[in-house]
Motif scaffolding. Structure first.
Motif, mmCIF file in Angstrom:
data_model
loop_
_atom_site.group_PDB
_atom_site.id
_atom_site.type_symbol
_atom_site.label_atom_id
_atom_site.label_comp_id
_atom_site.label_asym_id
_atom_site.label_seq_id
_atom_site.Cartn_x
_atom_site.Cartn_y
_atom_site.Cartn_z
ATOM 1 N N ASN A 103 0.829 -1.209 0.000
ATOM 2 C CA ASN A 103 0.000 0.000 0.000
ATOM 3 C C ASN A 103 0.864 1.260 0.000
ATOM 4 O OD1 ASN A 103 -2.404 -1.366 -0.088
ATOM 5 N ND2 ASN A 103 -2.968 -1.007 2.052
ATOM 6 N N GLU A 104 1.981 1.211 0.704
ATOM 7 C CA GLU A 104 2.885 2.355 0.699
ATOM 8 C C GLU A 104 3.461 2.595 -0.691
ATOM 9 O OE1 GLU A 104 5.719 1.271 3.648
ATOM 10 O OE2 GLU A 104 4.342 1.572 5.336
ATOM 11 N N LEU A 105 3.784 1.524 -1.410
ATOM 12 C CA LEU A 105 4.277 1.644 -2.778
ATOM 13 C C LEU A 105 3.217 2.260 -3.691
ATOM 14 C CD1 LEU A 105 6.040 -1.823 -3.168
ATOM 15 C CD2 LEU A 105 7.180 0.407 -3.270
ATOM 16 N N ILE A 106 1.965 1.791 -3.543
ATOM 17 C CA ILE A 106 0.880 2.327 -4.374
ATOM 18 C C ILE A 106 0.740 3.826 -4.155
ATOM 19 C CG2 ILE A 106 -1.629 2.288 -4.718
ATOM 20 C CD1 ILE A 106 -1.513 -0.733 -4.085
ATOM 21 N N ARG A 107 0.798 4.230 -2.901
ATOM 22 C CA ARG A 107 0.677 5.663 -2.602
ATOM 23 C C ARG A 107 1.856 6.450 -3.173
ATOM 24 N NH1 ARG A 107 -0.739 8.300 3.315
ATOM 25 N NH2 ARG A 107 -0.801 10.489 2.641
ATOM 26 N N GLU A 108 3.064 5.938 -2.987
ATOM 27 C CA GLU A 108 4.246 6.644 -3.492
ATOM 28 C C GLU A 108 4.226 6.757 -5.014
ATOM 29 O OE1 GLU A 108 9.141 6.236 -3.549
ATOM 30 O OE2 GLU A 108 7.962 5.105 -2.070
ATOM 31 N N ALA A 109 3.775 5.706 -5.673
ATOM 32 C CA ALA A 109 3.800 5.689 -7.133
ATOM 33 C C ALA A 109 2.683 6.505 -7.760
ATOM 34 C CB ALA A 109 3.708 4.250 -7.635
ATOM 35 N N LEU A 110 1.507 6.526 -7.142
ATOM 36 C CA LEU A 110 0.320 7.010 -7.842
ATOM 37 C C LEU A 110 -0.387 8.201 -7.203
ATOM 38 C CD1 LEU A 110 -1.246 3.546 -8.721
ATOM 39 C CD2 LEU A 110 0.243 4.970 -10.147
ATOM 40 N N TYR A 111 -0.036 8.544 -5.963
ATOM 41 C CA TYR A 111 -0.734 9.652 -5.299
ATOM 42 C C TYR A 111 -0.205 10.983 -5.813
ATOM 43 C CZ TYR A 111 -3.045 12.253 -1.581
ATOM 44 O OH TYR A 111 -3.847 13.114 -0.880
ATOM 45 N N TYR B 198 -4.083 10.184 -6.746
ATOM 46 C CA TYR B 198 -4.585 9.157 -7.637
ATOM 47 C C TYR B 198 -5.383 9.755 -8.788
ATOM 48 C CZ TYR B 198 -3.331 6.343 -3.615
ATOM 49 O OH TYR B 198 -2.632 5.767 -2.580
ATOM 50 N N PRO B 199 -5.241 9.165 -9.980
ATOM 51 C CA PRO B 199 -6.002 9.668 -11.130
ATOM 52 C C PRO B 199 -7.497 9.444 -10.941
ATOM 53 C CG PRO B 199 -4.861 7.628 -11.685
ATOM 54 C CD PRO B 199 -4.357 8.043 -10.345
ATOM 55 N N ASP B 200 -8.281 10.323 -11.502
ATOM 56 C CA ASP B 200 -9.736 10.173 -11.447
ATOM 57 C C ASP B 200 -10.131 8.825 -12.046
ATOM 58 O OD1 ASP B 200 -9.927 12.679 -10.350
ATOM 59 O OD2 ASP B 200 -10.406 13.680 -12.244
ATOM 60 N N GLY B 201 -11.042 8.161 -11.395
ATOM 61 C CA GLY B 201 -11.559 6.903 -11.919
ATOM 62 C C GLY B 201 -10.788 5.672 -11.506
ATOM 63 N N ALA C 33 -5.554 4.755 5.790
ATOM 64 C CA ALA C 33 -4.453 5.597 6.253
ATOM 65 C C ALA C 33 -3.195 5.387 5.408
ATOM 66 C CB ALA C 33 -4.164 5.307 7.726
ATOM 67 N N THR C 34 -2.875 4.130 5.132
ATOM 68 C CA THR C 34 -1.647 3.854 4.384
ATOM 69 C C THR C 34 -1.756 4.329 2.941
ATOM 70 O OG1 THR C 34 -1.367 1.889 5.769
ATOM 71 C CG2 THR C 34 0.048 2.078 3.848
ATOM 72 N N LEU C 35 -2.922 4.144 2.344
ATOM 73 C CA LEU C 35 -3.117 4.564 0.955
ATOM 74 C C LEU C 35 -3.365 6.065 0.830
ATOM 75 C CD1 LEU C 35 -5.361 1.590 -0.152
ATOM 76 C CD2 LEU C 35 -3.113 2.130 -1.123
ATOM 77 N N GLY C 36 -3.728 6.714 1.937
ATOM 78 C CA GLY C 36 -3.972 8.150 1.900
ATOM 79 C C GLY C 36 -5.278 8.528 1.243
ATOM 80 N N VAL C 37 -6.325 7.722 1.474
ATOM 81 C CA VAL C 37 -7.637 7.989 0.881
ATOM 82 C C VAL C 37 -8.690 8.005 1.980
ATOM 83 C CG1 VAL C 37 -7.061 7.012 -1.372
ATOM 84 C CG2 VAL C 37 -8.001 5.521 0.406
ATOM 85 N N SER C 38 -9.838 8.585 1.675
ATOM 86 C CA SER C 38 -10.937 8.609 2.630
ATOM 87 C C SER C 38 -11.945 7.499 2.379
ATOM 88 C CB SER C 38 -11.649 9.959 2.583
ATOM 89 O OG SER C 38 -12.154 10.217 1.278
ATOM 90 N N SER C 39 -11.841 6.855 1.195
ATOM 91 C CA SER C 39 -12.784 5.797 0.848
ATOM 92 C C SER C 39 -12.138 4.867 -0.170
ATOM 93 C CB SER C 39 -14.072 6.391 0.261
ATOM 94 O OG SER C 39 -14.991 5.377 -0.100
ATOM 95 N N LEU C 40 -12.521 3.595 -0.125
ATOM 96 C CA LEU C 40 -12.048 2.603 -1.085
ATOM 97 C C LEU C 40 -13.206 2.166 -1.975
ATOM 98 C CD1 LEU C 40 -9.944 0.464 1.383
ATOM 99 C CD2 LEU C 40 -9.003 1.654 -0.601
#
Length: 298
Positions: free
Chosen positions: A71-79, A81-84, A119-126
């Motif tokens: 999840n930390e990698l996803i956040r570092e790479a993509l935050y 995050y693109p719409d959609g 928290a790890t992904l840095g989003v308010s909703s999944l």
């Protein structure tokens, strides 16, 4: 090539969203045994960015992949995050200090797992969270109902958009849909292991996304049974495709509600997996695959 050249296999609903039928599963970005950091962190980041650049809008992950590392990698790479982009996770397990996978599936633990993902992904909703069953036959109905209720509460509070299930029986799926909307089911399913065919068919009838994990088989002997099988190798050679592309295309061809999440640690394999959507099976290939990998009776 499929007529119309459908990008990433067309689309299918994932709850209130509509995503491409070929996504990306991030599990392999963790270290060996799904524990710890990746072998090559820079390549892992490049794989994630390349997937999104190629049009992938559905990423499957879990907080326990790499004990939070993925999840930390996803956040570092993509935050940001693109719409959609639909990020889907799962709860009910976590790693022990020694790397062993432990149950973490009491209702309050499921809630904790959702909050840790956010928290790890840095989003308010999944987009969705799957309730991962450790043993599809052992859990009492009352326990299953309480676990499901914890995810429903999270949805009502806006922490997740949809409730999903993972590693469930058809009976559990039917029990769940009697209580709430289910947007996806993630079970083991591939050419060599079609034991969840009844779950797939039930999902198809109800317009629920079915997301097969390990679509190419488990690493090792089972994967060789698929990718090394002459019924896969021969059509691949004839159609100018890789064996993995034939196995993935078979899944896309099997039912329109199947969403793929093949995982990989390299950009080369990522490109190969995504290109499977351009590989059309002909009748000869379908017949050969049916002979070697017969569909179980339901």
């Amino acid at each position: 090539m499929r007529e119309g050249g459908q990008e990433l296999g067309g689309t299918f609903p994932l709850g209130p969203r509509r995503v491409h039928r070929t996504g990306y599963g991030a599990m392999q970005l963790a270290g060996d045994g799904i524990f710890g950091p990746p072998r090559d962190r820079d390549e892992a980041l490049r794989v994630l960015r390349s997937a999104v650049d190629a049009g992938v809008d559905h990423i499957d992950t879990a907080q326990f992949y790499g004990a939070g590392t993925v999840n930390e990698l996803i956040r570092e790479a993509l935050y940001p995050y693109p719409d959609g982009l639909a990020i889907v996770s799962k709860v009910a397990a976590r790693h022990g200090a020694d790397g062993s996978l432990l149950r973490f599936d009491e209702p309050h633990q499921l809630r904790q797992g959702i909050e840790e993902n956010l928290a790890t992904l840095g989003v308010s909703s999944l987009a969705a969270v799957n309730l991962r069953m450790t043993d599809r036959s052992a859990a009492p109905d009352s326990r299953f109902d309480a676990q499901l209720a914890a995810l429903v509460t999270a949805r009502e509070e806006g922490l997740i958009e949809g409730v999903g299930l993972s590693n469930v029986s058809r009976r559990q799926l039917l029990r769940a849909v009697a209580q709430t909307e289910i947007v996806c089911v993630q079970n083991l399913f591939n050419l060599a292991d079609q034991r969840s065919m009844d779950v797939l068919m039930e999902c198809a009838q109800r317009n629920i996304a079915f997301v097969p994990f390990c679509p190419l088989g488990w690493p090792g002997e089972v994967r060789h049974r698929i990718l090394g099988n002459p019924a896969v190798v021969a059509p691949a050679a004839r159609l100018g495709a890789a064996p993995a592309q034939i196995a993935l295309c078979w899944l896309l061809d099997l039912a329109p509600n199947i969403l793929l999440i093949p995982g990989t640690r390299t950009r080369a394999h990522l490109a190969e997996n995504l290109a499977a959507t351009g590989t059309g099976l002909d009748d000869a290939a379908r017949a050969e695959l049916r002979r070697h990998f017969p569909t179980p009776s339901i």
